[in-house]
Design an enzyme around this catalytic site. Sequence first.
Site, short mmCIF file in Angstrom:
data_model
loop_
_atom_site.label_atom_id
_atom_site.label_comp_id
_atom_site.label_asym_id
_atom_site.label_seq_id
_atom_site.Cartn_x
_atom_site.Cartn_y
_atom_site.Cartn_z
N LYS A 118 0.71 -0.73 0.28
CA LYS A 118 -0.01 -0.09 0.34
C LYS A 118 0.76 1.33 -0.26
O LYS A 118 0.48 2.76 -0.59
CB LYS A 118 -1.04 -0.12 0.75
CG LYS A 118 -1.95 -1.27 1.28
CD LYS A 118 -2.23 -1.72 -0.03
CE LYS A 118 -3.06 -2.97 0.25
NZ LYS A 118 -3.11 -3.91 -0.78
N GLU A 203 -1.25 7.93 7.55
CA GLU A 203 -1.78 8.29 6.82
C GLU A 203 -3.31 9.63 7.08
O GLU A 203 -3.72 8.91 7.90
CB GLU A 203 -2.43 7.26 5.36
CG GLU A 203 -3.01 8.15 4.47
CD GLU A 203 -3.86 7.26 3.18
OE1 GLU A 203 -2.97 7.02 2.15
OE2 GLU A 203 -4.78 6.62 3.69
N ARG A 296 -6.52 -8.20 -6.96
CA ARG A 296 -6.79 -9.53 -6.93
C ARG A 296 -8.33 -9.24 -7.14
O ARG A 296 -8.77 -7.52 -7.60
CB ARG A 296 -7.02 -10.20 -5.52
CG ARG A 296 -7.05 -8.64 -4.00
CD ARG A 296 -6.47 -9.44 -2.50
NE ARG A 296 -7.22 -8.94 -2.04
CZ ARG A 296 -8.11 -7.84 -1.26
NH1 ARG A 296 -9.50 -8.08 -2.08
NH2 ARG A 296 -7.63 -7.52 -0.42
#
Length: 451
Positions: A118, A203, A296
């Site tokens: 990520k 974040e 995915r």
Amino acid sequence: MKSVEKLLIANRGEIACRIIRSCQEMGIPTVAVHSEADKEALHVRIADEAYEIGPAPVSESYLDIKAILNVMTKSGANAVHPGYGLLSENAGFARAVQDAGHIWIGPAPETIDAMGDKERARELAISLDVPVLPGSGRFRPGDDGDPSKIAETIGYPLLVKAAAGGGGIGMRAVNSPEKLAAQIETTQKLAERTFGDSSIFLERYVANARHVEIQVFGFGNGEGIHLFDRDCTIQRRFQKIIEEAPAPALPEGIRERMQEAALVLVRHQSYLGAGTVEFIYDCDREDFYFLEMNTRIQVEHAVTEMVTGADLVRCQIEAATGQYTSARQEDITLSGHAIECRIYAERPEKKFMPSPGTLEVLKFPPNSEGLRIDTGVTQGDKITPYYDPMIAKVIASGKDRAAAIERMREALMETRIEGLGNNREFLLEVLSDPDFENVRITTNYIDKLSK
């Protein structure tokens, strides 16, 4: 390009059963793997072959790459579908499968390295001018540097996120500096246990936000398409429980900008197969920011299939074998609206704590036009404490959102579950709430509803 002669599903539960269903329609024999705790699981019963790979803990079974590769040799399977979660975004597993001469149903390991991680995906998005929220680089236990100083630069509230995470697992909100160190330690331990990677990053957290994602499909040659969007705003503990397609009530132009931003990433990575690009939509600013790309199939892929008519698992298999190499965007059409509700063995009244036990009664309305049930259990099965406590996904569609909501209500009312706590009544409460019906929702909707 090889053809799939026999396919091993490196997963369990509902998604393993879903993959087996597409393989049966394609005439492909399937191989299931299972832990000791799952020896009588539904995916084991319906696969053509099944092999035990270890004890109940995922670290000793479903995350054991060597054990899975040994089953490939024993069974003669020449392809692997990883499903979602577990090893699905593990580039090392993908490489090991390919190095052994097998077919990997998914994007290239290099793409998983770039996008499945990520924090690295954030950096790539920034380089491609895809908007992102302020954040940090990655941390591991013992790294130099002071996370608290970086957190001050980002500003509170913020999120501590597992760099290798996905599906809302390994994510903690932090509202003040006093709680930062404890949440970092907790997230790192969970990330190591779940993904085998303890690295995390920070974040900025947008409180008044919606979670919107774009379903993409790449052909491995720098070209790709999107299959429209989904709204996944209704969450508890950062994990989704209701999803719908398309995302309702987005301002004009936002949807198209999100779709194009997602395709920028697909083209740059020469992405192969199904993927999802996730965005946070800031309701106050009326703008969006890249969150992550899941390399995915997604839990919520079924709502996209309901409104587009696609079989994404079949497309994944065909793309991996060179049979599905192009499609025109204009040929992907959207019809109606679909909603998915995840039924969990959990107690909403006790902060959604898991409620393992035996499914003494489990009855769903039959699959029909506009209604689909995806499950990995049947009546009499046990929901164990070892894995995600999902019982089933109920997917309903209609000519518009109101019709889809009504069809979902009917389906949940017809559903019977006895023997353990579950969230069926809570889902019905959400579906009947005026704020949900009128799309007055944010990612903290459930927190407000539960008060």
